[in-house]
Scaffold this active site. Structure first.
Site, PDB file in Angstrom:
ATOM      1  N   SER A 183      71.493  47.536  69.772  1.00 34.37           N
ATOM      2  CA  SER A 183      70.842  47.625  68.463  1.00 34.37           C
ATOM      3  C   SER A 183      71.649  47.022  67.325  1.00 34.37           C
ATOM      4  CB  SER A 183      70.510  49.084  68.156  1.00 34.37           C
ATOM      5  OG  SER A 183      71.675  49.872  68.236  1.00 34.37           O
ATOM      6  N   HIS A 211      64.984  49.218  72.360  1.00 40.56           N
ATOM      7  CA  HIS A 211      64.761  48.032  71.521  1.00 40.56           C
ATOM      8  C   HIS A 211      64.147  46.882  72.328  1.00 40.56           C
ATOM      9  CE1 HIS A 211      66.553  49.379  67.743  1.00 40.56           C
ATOM     10  NE2 HIS A 211      67.411  50.037  68.492  1.00 40.56           N
ATOM     11  N   LYS A 242      59.780  53.353  68.156  1.00 42.89           N
ATOM     12  CA  LYS A 242      60.058  52.027  67.580  1.00 42.89           C
ATOM     13  C   LYS A 242      58.791  51.161  67.707  1.00 42.89           C
ATOM     14  CE  LYS A 242      64.982  52.556  68.613  1.00 42.89           C
ATOM     15  NZ  LYS A 242      65.385  53.234  67.383  1.00 42.89           N
TER      16      LYS A 242
HETATM   17  C1  LIG Z   1      69.200  52.296  72.210  1.00 45.23           C
HETATM   18  C2  LIG Z   1      68.626  53.545  71.630  1.00 45.23           C
HETATM   19  N1  LIG Z   1      68.451  54.608  72.434  1.00 45.23           N
HETATM   20  C3  LIG Z   1      67.932  55.755  71.960  1.00 45.23           C
HETATM   21  C4  LIG Z   1      67.565  55.884  70.649  1.00 45.23           C
HETATM   22  C5  LIG Z   1      66.979  57.183  70.162  1.00 45.23           C
HETATM   23  O1  LIG Z   1      65.604  57.063  70.143  1.00 45.23           O
HETATM   24  P1  LIG Z   1      64.698  58.180  69.422  1.00 45.23           P
HETATM   25  O2  LIG Z   1      64.557  57.756  68.007  1.00 45.23           O
HETATM   26  O3  LIG Z   1      63.427  58.194  70.202  1.00 45.23           O
HETATM   27  O4  LIG Z   1      65.433  59.478  69.564  1.00 45.23           O
HETATM   28  C6  LIG Z   1      67.709  54.804  69.775  1.00 45.23           C
HETATM   29  C7  LIG Z   1      67.327  54.942  68.354  1.00 45.23           C
HETATM   30  O5  LIG Z   1      67.933  54.487  67.443  1.00 45.23           O
HETATM   31  C8  LIG Z   1      68.268  53.599  70.280  1.00 45.23           C
HETATM   32  O6  LIG Z   1      68.440  52.542  69.481  1.00 45.23           O
END
Ligand SMILES: Cc1ncc(COP(=O)(O)O)c(C=O)c1O
Length: 398
Positions: A183, A211, A242
């Protein structure tokens, strides 16, 4: 009340955060999420949402959400294993596993929960986990909760991963854990090499596709599809927060037995409420919509990614990340400069965010731009023009 005795501790902590320049303020948005949003009394062009397909704030998400609420109610007041499983939860799990060509799927309230629940349930101290140094915070926390031996390999460094796999050969299970798209850097995990190492050293492969789900790969099945290794991935975790509507929710999908174990043992699943019917209904609608129109959205997203990346490179900016990634970090270096740059962009009605330490390494502050299929060419050009003008003014480019 004992609080007055402790109040000073938290006041000092907050002062320290302020002094370090890392106190985070929340900008308040008074409109729906979208390409154009209203904040601080004006309309701005939004380049910092994970709204890769434009479903957040869309009727394609809210109409099925409303329908599901009418039919299945607002909430269940129960976890899944008590009385919180409705027909639509099972339908969505089936649809998600079909989407990823896996055997089963399990829903969570967020991908953070999915990551918090997966490692502790599947691994014990007899096992080893091999994790990329830049994996998401929720993966780091999830791994902390499990007792498996932990090997952190340098970001994308396959030689280091191999070294770690060699060290972990005496363990019962080895699990390689990586984000599909990272990210902060916008780069892709080298899945072809990872699955090759996994096969050579007998390891499971786990990919967090938060992502990537819905928009990376030929049909939006993510990074495994992008690299043609879909059938070599054991576990995929992803978010519904997302590209897939952007509300909340997450899931794990993979082999039947693994998912079954999670239903029995994964603590955020067993000890937390079931996903709200409106989110389940919206996701079913979005997955249908993706089947119908997914290809139509992926073309514009690609066009936007390539237009933005090529114009910014041509202008002399240092941008990083994979060429097909809609996460485009524009490297600035100095934290204060990155923050000032983002503020100046806001005066041009372009909303971008500067990221600095501790979110990214010191000296590597950046503006993270996120592109959507719903941005128009004109909007992309307007953002690049603002970048160029401010880049020149701040002497980041010539
Ligand atoms: C790679 C990754 N995994 C997990 C998450 C967490 O996702 P959630 O918003 O559904 O808790 C994010 C959110 O920023 C993320 O970028």
């Amino acid at each position: 009340m004992a609080y007055p005795k402790f109040k000073g501790i938290y006041q000092t902590l907050l002062k320290d955060i302020h002094n370090a320049g890392t106190y985070k303020k929340e900008r308040i948005i008074s409109s729906k999420q979208g390409m154009n949003i209203t904040t601080e009394g004006k309309e701005v062009l939004n380049f910092c949402a994970n709204n890769y397909l434009g479903y957040s704030g869309s009727d394609a998400a809210s109409n099925p959400a409303i329908e599901a609420t009418k039919k299945y109610g607002f909430g269940l007041s129960s976890g899944r294993i008590i009385c919180g499983t409705q027909t639509i939860h099972k339908q969505l799990e089936e649809k998600i596993s079909k989407f990823h060509s896996t055997e089963d799927a399990i829903l969570y309230s967020s991908c953070f929960d999915a990551n918090a629940g997966v490692f502790e349930a599947l691994l014990t101290k007899e096992d080893a986990v091999l994790t990329d140094a830049l994996n998401h915070a929720s993966i780091i926390d999830g791994i902390r909760l499990c007792s498996a031996e932990r090997h952190i390999y340098r970001h994308l460094d396959m030689a280091h991963l191999e070294e770690c796999l060699q060290k972990a050969q005496s363990k019962r299970i080895r699990m390689i854990v990586t984000d599909g798209v990272f990210s902060m850097d916008g780069d892709f995990a080298p899945l072809p090499k990872i699955v090759e190492l996994a096969s050579r050293y007998n390891a499971l492969v786990f990919v967090d596709e938060s992502h990537a789900t819905g928009f990376i790969g030929q049909t939006g099945r993510g990074v495994p599809e992008y690299f043609g290794v879909q059938d070599k991935i054991d576990i995929i975790n992803s978010t519904l927060g997302k590209a897939m509507g952007g509300a909340s929710g997450g899931y794990t999908t993979g082999h039947k037995e693994l998912i079954d174990v999670l239903r029995q043992k994964s603590r955020p699943y067993v000890f937390s409420n079931s996903l709200a019917p409106m989110i389940v209904g919206a996701t079913l609608g979005i997955l249908d919509d993706l089947e119908r129109t997914g290809q139509t959205l992926l073309g514009p997203l690609k066009r936007n990614i390539h237009l933005f990346r090529s114009r910014m490179t041509e202008a002399g900016f240092n941008i990083i990340g994979h060429k097909d990634s809609p996460i485009v970090p524009v490297m600035i270096g100095d934290a204060a400069l990155a923050s000032m740059f983002a503020d100046k962009m806001m005066t041009q009605n372009i909303y971008v965010i500067g990221f600095s330490f501790p979110v990214v390494p010191k000296g590597q502050a950046r503006i993270r731009v996120q592109l959507s299929a719903r941005h128009t060419e004109e909007q992309i050009n307007r953002a690049v023009d603002a970048f160029i003008a401010i880049g020149k003014e701040t002497e980041i480019i010539k």
